[in-house]
Design a protein around this motif. Structure first.
Motif, PDB file in Angstrom:
ATOM      1  N   TRP A   1       0.829  -1.203   0.000  1.00  0.00           N
ATOM      2  CA  TRP A   1       0.000   0.000   0.000  1.00  0.00           C
ATOM      3  C   TRP A   1       0.867   1.257   0.000  1.00  0.00           C
ATOM      4  O   TRP A   1       0.546   2.243  -0.668  1.00  0.00           O
ATOM      5  N   MET A   2       1.978   1.206   0.720  1.00  0.00           N
ATOM      6  CA  MET A   2       2.831   2.387   0.842  1.00  0.00           C
ATOM      7  C   MET A   2       3.640   2.657  -0.420  1.00  0.00           C
ATOM      8  O   MET A   2       3.881   3.802  -0.796  1.00  0.00           O
ATOM      9  N   LEU A   3       4.074   1.597  -1.079  1.00  0.00           N
ATOM     10  CA  LEU A   3       4.978   1.759  -2.223  1.00  0.00           C
ATOM     11  C   LEU A   3       4.263   1.809  -3.565  1.00  0.00           C
ATOM     12  O   LEU A   3       4.795   2.348  -4.529  1.00  0.00           O
ATOM     13  N   TYR A   4       3.040   1.267  -3.634  1.00  0.00           N
ATOM     14  CA  TYR A   4       2.388   1.168  -4.931  1.00  0.00           C
ATOM     15  C   TYR A   4       0.969   1.729  -4.974  1.00  0.00           C
ATOM     16  O   TYR A   4       0.383   1.850  -6.053  1.00  0.00           O
ATOM     17  N   SER A   5       0.396   2.080  -3.828  1.00  0.00           N
ATOM     18  CA  SER A   5      -1.011   2.470  -3.820  1.00  0.00           C
ATOM     19  C   SER A   5      -1.190   3.866  -3.239  1.00  0.00           C
ATOM     20  O   SER A   5      -0.351   4.743  -3.436  1.00  0.00           O
ATOM     21  N   SER A   6      -2.309   4.068  -2.523  1.00  0.00           N
ATOM     22  CA  SER A   6      -2.630   5.400  -2.020  1.00  0.00           C
ATOM     23  C   SER A   6      -1.614   5.903  -0.997  1.00  0.00           C
ATOM     24  O   SER A   6      -1.488   7.106  -0.783  1.00  0.00           O
ATOM     25  N   GLY A   7      -0.888   4.986  -0.353  1.00  0.00           N
ATOM     26  CA  GLY A   7       0.163   5.411   0.555  1.00  0.00           C
ATOM     27  C   GLY A   7       1.237   6.192  -0.172  1.00  0.00           C
ATOM     28  O   GLY A   7       1.790   7.174   0.357  1.00  0.00           O
ATOM     29  N   LEU A   8       1.524   5.787  -1.404  1.00  0.00           N
ATOM     30  CA  LEU A   8       2.505   6.503  -2.222  1.00  0.00           C
ATOM     31  C   LEU A   8       2.002   7.908  -2.548  1.00  0.00           C
ATOM     32  O   LEU A   8       2.791   8.856  -2.587  1.00  0.00           O
ATOM     33  N   VAL A   9       0.695   8.037  -2.761  1.00  0.00           N
ATOM     34  CA  VAL A   9       0.108   9.346  -3.033  1.00  0.00           C
ATOM     35  C   VAL A   9       0.303  10.277  -1.839  1.00  0.00           C
ATOM     36  O   VAL A   9       0.633  11.460  -1.997  1.00  0.00           O
ATOM     37  N   ILE A  10       0.118   9.737  -0.637  1.00  0.00           N
ATOM     38  CA  ILE A  10       0.314  10.534   0.578  1.00  0.00           C
ATOM     39  C   ILE A  10       1.765  10.987   0.692  1.00  0.00           C
ATOM     40  O   ILE A  10       2.048  12.149   1.018  1.00  0.00           O
ATOM     41  N   ILE A  11       2.685  10.075   0.413  1.00  0.00           N
ATOM     42  CA  ILE A  11       4.109  10.417   0.477  1.00  0.00           C
ATOM     43  C   ILE A  11       4.446  11.493  -0.547  1.00  0.00           C
ATOM     44  O   ILE A  11       5.150  12.464  -0.244  1.00  0.00           O
TER      45      ILE A  11
END
Length: 235
Positions: free
Chosen positions: A55-65
């Motif tokens: 989620w962090m590297l490929y999904s909405s988590g990446l958007v947050i970052i």
């Protein structure tokens, strides 16, 4: 570097203490957590996957970052400064989260603790090293490590919001117990491993004067903190 060694020692000691404190109660706390009202379990089931590396590297988590990075980059006045800040922020997040992922999966493989779903068959302290199977990868919690790394990185970069980010990491960690995927000691170890990884890279970046600088006590602080203090003095 001496400060990093001392800080790492405290984190390691805290990890051991928390694991030892929780372990005698792992089975009972896990059972009670899973026995909470359906709405509580359902809510935690909905949020628990916010702690995945995917989620962090490929999904909405990446958007947050990316949004966080964009906010920091926007404050730079020069084009070169924007590029430099964006690159270093992305590198800090990537190295922190990726390294935490490698470490936790290595520990899972080496330790091989059975998950709560096997409690009735094997108990809470069954270890099967090198099993390489999901059912024997309970310690440390991967979700807790991932959210600990992400929130740890955000906390290191934004000192004023540290309690918020650390509380968020704790909430996601607790959700892993409620959904029956981990014991409390798994979560404690995972959260501390993730936060430690974020702290370690903050020390490394501070040595090169990237994003962080060492304060008078040898602790890495975001450069923005020093800029704000300078501005206050000028005023």
């Amino acid at each position: 570097m001496n400060r990093f060694i001392v800080s790492s020692g405290w984190v390691f000691l805290a990890s051991i203490v928390l694991v030892l404190v929780f372990m005698p109660f792992d089975a009972s706390l896990s059972e009670r957590a899973q026995g909470l009202p359906g709405r509580v379990v359902g809510f935690n089931s909905a949020i628990t996957d916010l702690g995945t590396f995917r989620w962090m590297l490929y999904s909405s988590g990446l958007v947050i970052i990316i949004a966080f990075i964009a906010g920091k980059v926007y404050r730079n006045t020069t084009y070169v400064g924007k590029l430099r800040t964006g690159y270093r922020l992305f590198l800090y997040f990537f190295l922190t989260i990726a390294s935490a992922g490698i470490l936790v999966h290595l520990l899972k493989f080496l330790i091989g603790r059975a998950r709560p779903e096997l409690f009735s068959e094997l108990g809470a302290f069954s270890l099967t090293p090198f099993a390489g199977q999901w059912s024997y990868e309970s310690f440390p919690s991967g979700h807790s490590t991932a959210i600990g790394a992400l929130c740890g990185a955000l906390a290191m970069l934004t000192p004023r919001l540290r309690p918020v980010f650390l509380l968020l990491a704790l909430i996601i960690g607790i959700s892993r117990v409620i959904v029956g995927a981990h014991y409390p000691s798994d979560v404690a170890a995972g959260l501390l491993l993730g936060v430690w990884t974020a702290m370690a890279f903050a020390f490394i970046f501070a040595r090169y004067n990237w994003l962080f600088r060492f304060d008078d006590k040898g602790w890495p602080q975001p450069k923005s903190v020093f800029t704000a203090k300078t501005a206050d003095r000028v005023q």
